[in-house]
Structure formats: structure tokens, C-alpha cells
Design an enzyme around this catalytic site. Structure first.
Site, PDB file in Angstrom:
ATOM      1  N   THR A  83      28.823  -5.488  16.123  1.00 25.87           N
ATOM      2  CA  THR A  83      27.493  -5.396  16.300  1.00 25.87           C
ATOM      3  C   THR A  83      27.001  -4.119  17.432  1.00 25.87           C
ATOM      4  O   THR A  83      27.992  -3.716  17.831  1.00 25.87           O
ATOM      5  CB  THR A  83      26.120  -6.772  16.461  1.00 25.87           C
ATOM      6  OG1 THR A  83      27.060  -7.413  17.368  1.00 25.87           O
ATOM      7  CG2 THR A  83      26.570  -7.930  15.496  1.00 25.87           C
ATOM      8  N   ARG A  90      61.694 -24.936 -17.993  1.00 28.12           N
ATOM      9  CA  ARG A  90      62.734 -25.346 -18.913  1.00 28.12           C
ATOM     10  C   ARG A  90      63.725 -26.237 -17.557  1.00 28.12           C
ATOM     11  O   ARG A  90      63.753 -25.621 -17.062  1.00 28.12           O
ATOM     12  CB  ARG A  90      62.979 -25.059 -19.916  1.00 28.12           C
ATOM     13  CG  ARG A  90      61.748 -25.310 -20.862  1.00 28.12           C
ATOM     14  CD  ARG A  90      62.491 -24.550 -22.750  1.00 28.12           C
ATOM     15  NE  ARG A  90      63.840 -25.193 -22.999  1.00 28.12           N
ATOM     16  CZ  ARG A  90      63.848 -26.714 -23.112  1.00 28.12           C
ATOM     17  NH1 ARG A  90      63.088 -27.056 -24.021  1.00 28.12           N
ATOM     18  NH2 ARG A  90      65.385 -26.984 -23.491  1.00 28.12           N
ATOM     19  N   ASP A 130      31.866 -14.822  14.416  1.00 27.57           N
ATOM     20  CA  ASP A 130      31.315 -16.070  14.756  1.00 27.57           C
ATOM     21  C   ASP A 130      29.759 -17.039  12.995  1.00 27.57           C
ATOM     22  O   ASP A 130      30.297 -17.958  13.622  1.00 27.57           O
ATOM     23  CB  ASP A 130      30.402 -15.403  15.667  1.00 27.57           C
ATOM     24  CG  ASP A 130      29.054 -14.229  15.073  1.00 27.57           C
ATOM     25  OD1 ASP A 130      28.889 -13.795  14.210  1.00 27.57           O
ATOM     26  OD2 ASP A 130      28.444 -14.023  16.467  1.00 27.57           O
ATOM     27  N   LYS A 155      58.532 -29.046 -39.036  1.00 29.72           N
ATOM     28  CA  LYS A 155      59.458 -28.913 -37.796  1.00 29.72           C
ATOM     29  C   LYS A 155      59.495 -27.339 -36.449  1.00 29.72           C
ATOM     30  O   LYS A 155      59.386 -27.503 -35.405  1.00 29.72           O
ATOM     31  CB  LYS A 155      60.798 -29.322 -38.194  1.00 29.72           C
ATOM     32  CG  LYS A 155      62.237 -29.257 -36.883  1.00 29.72           C
ATOM     33  CD  LYS A 155      63.558 -29.943 -37.489  1.00 29.72           C
ATOM     34  CE  LYS A 155      64.137 -30.328 -36.983  1.00 29.72           C
ATOM     35  NZ  LYS A 155      65.745 -30.637 -36.734  1.00 29.72           N
ATOM     36  N   LYS A 168      61.925 -34.767 -40.669  1.00 27.53           N
ATOM     37  CA  LYS A 168      61.788 -36.136 -41.280  1.00 27.53           C
ATOM     38  C   LYS A 168      61.140 -36.884 -40.037  1.00 27.53           C
ATOM     39  O   LYS A 168      60.439 -38.258 -40.881  1.00 27.53           O
ATOM     40  CB  LYS A 168      63.411 -36.561 -41.303  1.00 27.53           C
ATOM     41  CG  LYS A 168      64.406 -35.747 -41.916  1.00 27.53           C
ATOM     42  CD  LYS A 168      65.860 -35.757 -41.841  1.00 27.53           C
ATOM     43  CE  LYS A 168      66.748 -35.511 -42.593  1.00 27.53           C
ATOM     44  NZ  LYS A 168      67.962 -35.241 -41.982  1.00 27.53           N
ATOM     45  N   GLY A 183      22.035 -12.443  17.656  1.00 29.82           N
ATOM     46  CA  GLY A 183      20.446 -11.847  16.157  1.00 29.82           C
ATOM     47  C   GLY A 183      20.343 -13.208  15.162  1.00 29.82           C
ATOM     48  O   GLY A 183      20.173 -14.385  15.642  1.00 29.82           O
ATOM     49  N   VAL A 240      58.448 -23.249 -36.535  1.00 28.32           N
ATOM     50  CA  VAL A 240      57.705 -22.475 -37.713  1.00 28.32           C
ATOM     51  C   VAL A 240      58.290 -21.184 -37.026  1.00 28.32           C
ATOM     52  O   VAL A 240      57.941 -21.327 -35.235  1.00 28.32           O
ATOM     53  CB  VAL A 240      56.285 -22.277 -37.835  1.00 28.32           C
ATOM     54  CG1 VAL A 240      55.450 -21.229 -38.732  1.00 28.32           C
ATOM     55  CG2 VAL A 240      56.037 -23.318 -38.308  1.00 28.32           C
ATOM     56  N   ARG A 242      49.984 -34.487 -19.209  1.00 27.56           N
ATOM     57  CA  ARG A 242      50.787 -33.127 -19.540  1.00 27.56           C
ATOM     58  C   ARG A 242      50.616 -32.005 -18.776  1.00 27.56           C
ATOM     59  O   ARG A 242      51.265 -31.056 -18.015  1.00 27.56           O
ATOM     60  CB  ARG A 242      52.035 -33.283 -20.448  1.00 27.56           C
ATOM     61  CG  ARG A 242      52.872 -31.996 -20.806  1.00 27.56           C
ATOM     62  CD  ARG A 242      53.818 -32.077 -21.713  1.00 27.56           C
ATOM     63  NE  ARG A 242      54.901 -31.181 -21.669  1.00 27.56           N
ATOM     64  CZ  ARG A 242      55.245 -30.918 -22.634  1.00 27.56           C
ATOM     65  NH1 ARG A 242      54.673 -31.092 -23.821  1.00 27.56           N
ATOM     66  NH2 ARG A 242      56.856 -30.339 -22.387  1.00 27.56           N
ATOM     67  N   GLU A 268      16.081 -10.858  10.991  1.00 23.67           N
ATOM     68  CA  GLU A 268      16.596 -10.854  12.147  1.00 23.67           C
ATOM     69  C   GLU A 268      15.842 -10.088  12.341  1.00 23.67           C
ATOM     70  O   GLU A 268      15.570 -10.101  14.012  1.00 23.67           O
ATOM     71  CB  GLU A 268      17.974  -9.825  12.685  1.00 23.67           C
ATOM     72  CG  GLU A 268      18.623 -10.238  13.486  1.00 23.67           C
ATOM     73  CD  GLU A 268      20.016  -9.015  13.495  1.00 23.67           C
ATOM     74  OE1 GLU A 268      20.129  -8.625  13.702  1.00 23.67           O
ATOM     75  OE2 GLU A 268      20.838 -10.141  12.520  1.00 23.67           O
TER      76      GLU A 268
END
Length: 612
Positions: free
Chosen positions: A379, A54, A407, A170, A149, A435, A172, A211, A478
Site C-alpha cells: 500500500t 496393487r 493483513d 469373467k 462359474k 484502510g 472382457v 472401497r 475505502e
């Protein structure tokens, strides 16, 4: 509400100016800024807790920051889509400590250069009460409330104020409000409450307008974002009213307050107050003369292969301006020294070539932690390359930011920026070289996985009793389709005098390799052809698994063997894949240096657009 909770109230400030327009908000902020210094001087708080987005919270944060008071901001890092975002992020920049509600909010704060050590992912404090609040005594609460109102005026104009199901309210109190929300058939409006707190009950929500367009929401929220020209709100009500959704815990698990209290107690009030931002490292002292303006923005790209160590100057367009190649040393110390030497030489040469180096990107085999720039383990082809910090020595030597990745991931990044993956949301790259590696792009982002082990596509098992693999398992792609696998099979044939056919010869000082097997297959060697077909079939089965798991829109085969495998791979997809993925295209990469281009793209994307 504060009074009802029996807090000791030291000071009351009346700062809200009458009116609902933008000018009233500005006047309210100004009035608060005038009154707050006296209050803060008198109270001398150790820590100021500021909540939300706010405009009055911005006034409080501004006053505290200018008066050297520590600020803890709750619910920063979120995105809603209005002026609230600007206010929220402004408070974030003023705050010293942050309590956020969601994982995405935490990542946003880190992206905004906030210190990770001063961010707490706690969840939303209101969820502590929400998740234990629902009960059956809500009809008496409904009967209590009659309207404001303004709402009554609208209801009278529409002639609905006499309907027994309508109440205009209005305000609660919170305890009663959450009972109404928990038992409502639907909530409609544009409040953040609808997209945040209501998820705790699974109550259906219709969010109107833009919004809250950027908020994370549970499945209980349905958005109606544009003008109601086609009865969209009414249709949304038909879809939502009376449904019951699962409880959403995006914003908290009910334990936020204990976490926040623990976090507050951990703050060292003796440490320096000066806030520090965690900016990515950048090169200092950039000149602003004509030579600088005409420079080509470039990256230093490093490719650590099993055989060669390569460094290149790569331009923003993906042009390799200059490339340097040396044999990759076998020991850690020699390798680090050579990398530093080659990069220093390339950086010096870049000045002569009028290229401005923005950073260094490194592509290497093995498992990499890209956040820390560390090779966790490599590796077998790259020895003495475990738990290696590549970022620090290079950054210290060159005074440039450094990025490091596997890689296979770099090949995928190269395709995303320069190749056939450009503009695609989801695709997979498979490298067929010494590989088998790969990279996965999902929703435009590279997937690393929880332990930086994602996209080890070469170790998809396609046979339970296949040949041994370098990873220690057997039957991996592989083990069939890599250059090492073909070299193994070529050597077997050669040792049995079944490799060479008419028109072929292998010099005595030359090792038999995959290219000899391919040459023999092209010249009609049936056994060589069978080995290549088996290798391509294994790769094809792996691609089928990828299609069924990731469902990408494209598969890109990269590397020297890709063109020899592509047709068989497509045949296997037609034979083995589900019909829903058989139309996914498989192509051969048209990039000549994917590892170097991918390493460069890490630099070029981050330093110019901050997206990596």
C-alpha cells in the site's frame, strides 16, 4: 493384452498365489521379492514404470528402490479409502518421479513432501483411448460373452440365469469392455473403473460400499455406502438407470500419453539418483530435557503497519506473552534491519520466558505471495515495499520457518483460530482501520485467489461517482469508510470551522483525524453524524455485495471503527439484501490484536497440525 499389443516380453514372472484372502496377498508379495532381483540384475533398466496401487506393484517398487533403479509411478496421490491408499502412498515414497491424473492428486503429492519439479499432471492414460472409443457396434460384443462359474452359481441360486438380459462374464478385453460400459444403462459395483474411467462416457454408476469413498468422481456417480437395509440399491437403480450424464474429464483430457513420453525423455539419467524430499524448514537440535517439555509452544508474530512495526511472542492459546513496538521506518533497508533486530531480540527474550518459538508469521499491507513469502507490492502507506522477499532473510537469521500474508487475510485467520469464526466453515472478515481490508474463509480454508488478490473488499465499488480512492479508482468502500477517508472529511470540516462543538478542542500540534470526527458526532455535530452515516452506509452496501457473492454464514467487522458502523450496516442489510441472506449475522470482533494473532496462527496451525 500385452501380448496382443506385440510388446517384446523379456521375462515372465508367476507370483500370484492362489486364494483371495490377505495371507495370499502377502505370500504373493514375498514371492515377487524373491524372484525380482535376478530379473532386474539381468535387465538393468534405466527407469522402472510402476502403475497404480496393487500389492504386486508394491513388490516391484520395493525391489527397484533397493536396487537403485529410478522409479516413475503413475496414478499416485489419489485417495480411495482402503488398504489401496497405504500401498499407493508407500509406492509414492519409493518413487523418484510421479505422473498423476488430477489436480487434487498433484496437491496431495506436494503435501507428502514430493519434489514439485518431479511431478507431472498428465491425466489418466486410459482416457486417451476412452474419449475416442465410443461407437455403435456393441450388441455383437454383448452376445459374445457368457459367464464365469462363480457368477453363474449365484444366478442359478436366484433363478435369474435364464433371463435374456443377464450375462455373467469373467473377463472382457479392454477394447470390448469400454464399449459395454459406454452403452450400459448403469454400472454397479465397487471398482475404481466405475468412479474413474466410466466418467468419460457419462454412464450412470452406483458405487457400493466404502472401497472408493475417497475418490474424486463426476456427477454420474451415486454412492450407496452402507448396508442395504432399506432397499437403497434398488432406489439408486431407479434414480440412475438409463440416464445420460455429461462426459467428465476430471481424470484426463485424452492427451496423457504424449505428456508422459515427453516427461520420460526429459529425465536426466546422469543426475544423482538419491531421492530428496521437500520438507518445510524446521529448527534443528531441539533439546529433550525438562525445560523443553515445560516450554510454551509459541510463535513470533510481526505486524507491518503504515505507522508502527510490532513484534509479539504469541502462545498456542492466543495469549500475547510480550509485545515490542517501534515506528515503521520509511526506507526498505532500515525496515528490514529493524525487523531482524526486533525478531532476534524477541527470540532471545522467549528463551527467558520459557517459550519455544516454532516459527515467524508476518502480517503486512498490500498483495502478498504466501507460497514464496514475497510482498509483491504494498500500500502507499508502506513505501519501498515491492517485490520484497521477507522469508529468506528472517529464516536465514533465525533458522526458523517463516510465513507471510496480507493483513486482511491474517485477520481472517485470527478469527478462524481464536475468534468468532472458530469452527465455522464459511465466513468473511472486514477490517475497518486506516484502510479497509478483509479475508475470506471458505470450507475452512483461506481464499487467496489466482493472483493473490482475493478479498480486496475495501475496493468493492459502491458508487459510480464517489470520492477518489487510493487505488486510483473512485467510489470504493475505502474511499468512504476508512480511517483515511474520515480523516479527510474531518479536516475539511475543521478547515471550515464546522468540526468543533462545545466540549471539544484540538491542540495546535495535533493533526485532525477520524477520532475527532467520531467525537464530534457523539457530541451532536450533525455534519459529522452525516459523514459517519454515509461511511457506514457504504460499508453496509459492500457487505450486501459480499453476502450475495459469497453467502457466508457470518460477517465479522474488525478494527477501531467497527463498533461505530455495525448498527447502520445491519440496517442496510435489512433494507437492501435478498431475503435469503438477511439472517446472516454481522458481529464486531472481540479480538484485540487480529493482525498479530493471525500472523501467529499461520505458524501455530502449520507446525502443529499441518493444515495451513
Amino acid at each position: 493384452m500385452i501380448e496382443q499389443d506385440d510388446f517384446d516380453i523379456n521375462t515372465r514372472l508367476h507370483t500370484i498365489v492362489r486364494g483371495e484372502d490377505e495371507a495370499a496377498m502377502v505370500e504373493s508379495v514375498g514371492l515377487a521379492l524373491v524372484k525380482l532381483p535376478d530379473v532386474l540384475n539381468r535387465l538393468k533398466p534405466d527407469i522402472m514404470i510402476v502403475h497404480g496401487d496393487r500389492f504386486d506393484a508394491l513388490a516391484l517398487a520395493t525391489s527397484a528402490a533397493l536396487m537403485n533403479i529410478r522409479i516413475l509411478h503413475i496414478e499416485g496421490g489419489e485417495v480411495s479409502g482402503t488398504i489401496d491408499d497405504s500401498i499407493r502412498h508407500a509406492i509414492t515414497k519409493l518413487a523418484h518421479y510421479h505422473v498423476c491424473c488430477t489436480r487434487s492428486a498433484e496437491q496431495h503429492l506436494i503435501s507428502m513432501c514430493e519434489d514439485h519439479d518431479r511431478i507431472l499432471l498428465a491425466g489418466c492414460p486410459s482416457y486417451d483411448k476412452l474419449l475416442s472409443a465410443k461407437n455403435k457396434d456393441y450388441m455383437s460384443i454383448i452376445r459374445m460373452w457368457l459367464g464365469s462359474k462363480e457368477m453363474v452359481r449365484v444366478m442359478r441360486k436366484k433363478g435369474i440365469e435364464h433371463h435374456p438380459n443377464f450375462r455373467a462374464v469373467k473377463h472382457v478385453p479392454f477394447d470390448q469392455f469400454i464399449q459395454l460400459v459406454a452403452h450400459a444403462g448403469c454400472m454397479i459395483g465397487n471398482s475404481s473403473c466405475g468412479v474413474r474411467e466410466v466418467g468419460a462416457f457419462g454412464t450412470p454408476v452406483i458405487n457400493l460400499g466404502t472401497r472408493q469413498i475417497g475418490r474424486e468422481t463426476g456427477e454420474n456417480v451415486l454412492h450407496v455406502r452402507d448396508a442395504d437395509t432399506q432397499d437403497k440399491i434398488l432406489q439408486a437403480l431407479h434414480l440412475q438407470f438409463g440416464k445420460q450424464y455429461p462426459c467428465s474429464k476430471i481424470y484426463g483430457d485424452g492427451n496423457a500419453v504424449p505428456r508422459i513420453l515427453k516427461f520420460l525423455k526429459s529425465i536426466d539419467l546422469q543426475e544423482p539418483l538419491q531421492k530428496k524430499f521437500c520438507f518445510p524448514p524446521v529448527k534443528d537440535n531441539i533439546s529433550q530435557d525438562i525445560d523443553h517439555i515445560l516450554e510454551t509452544l509459541s510463535a513470533l508474530a510481526v505486524d507491518l503497519g503504515g505507522t508502527n512495526l510490532r513484534v509479539a511472542i504469541v502462545s498456542m492459546k492466543g495469549e500475547i506473552v510480550k509485545k515490542y513496538t517501534q515506528f515503521n521506518p520509511k526506507t526498505y533497508e532500515e525496515r528490514i534491519n529493524l525487523i531482524l533486530q526486533m525478531c532476534v531480540e524477541a527470540a532471545a527474550e522467549a528463551v527467558k520466558l520459557n517459550c519455544r518459538i516454532l516459527g515467524v508469521g508476518i502480517s503486512t499491507g498490500g498483495r502478498v505471495n504466501p507460497r514464496e513469502g514475497i510482498v509483491l507490492h504494498s500500500t502507499k502507506l508502506i513505501q519501498e515495499w515491492n517485490s520484497v522477499d521477507l522469508r529468506s532473510p528472517l529464516s536465514d537469521t533465525l533458522h526458523l520457518p517463516v510465513w507471510v500474508d496480507n493483513d486482511g487475510n491474517c485477520a481472517a485467520l485470527a478469527e478462524r483460530k481464536f475468534g468468532q469464526g472458530k469452527g465455522l466453515e464459511n465466513f468473511v472478515t472486514l477490517i475497518t482501520g486506516t484502510g479497509i481490508g478483509g479475508g475470506i474463509i471458505h470450507q475452512h480454508e483461506l481464499i487467496h485467489g489466482s493472483s493473490f488478490c482475493a478479498a480486496e473488499l475495501g475496493h468493492i465499488v459502491v458508487s459510480l461517482d464517489g470520492p477518489d480512492c487510493s487505488c486510483g479508482s473512485h467510489g470504493c468502500i475505502e474511499a468512504y469508510a476508512s480511517g483515511m477517508a474520515l480523516q479527510r472529511e474531518a479536516k475539511k470540516l475543521h478547515d471550515e470551522d464546522q468540526l468543533l462543538v462545545e466540549g471539544m478542542s484540538v491542540p495546535k500540534d495535533e493533526a485532525v483525524g477520524a477520532l475527532h470526527l467520531i467525537q464530534a458526532a457523539k457530541l451532536g455535530n450533525a455534519k459529522a453524524q452525516s459523514i459517519l452515516r454515509t461511511a457506514a452506509t457504504a460499508l453496509g452496501l459492500g457487505v450486501v455485495n459480499i453476502l450475495h457473492t459469497m453467502n457466508p454464514s457470518l460477517v465479522i467487522l474488525s478494527g477501531v471503527l467497527a463498533s461505530h458502523y455495525i448498527h447502520t450496516v445491519k440496517d442496510i442489510i435489512r433494507q437492501q439484501a435478498l431475503s435469503s441472506v438477511q439472517d446472516v449475522d454481522v458481529v464486531v470482533s472481540d479480538l484485540v490484536e487480529p493482525a498479530l494473532l493471525g500472523a501467529a496462527s499461520m505458524v501455530l496451525d502449520y507446525t502443529t497440525r499441518r493444515i495451513y
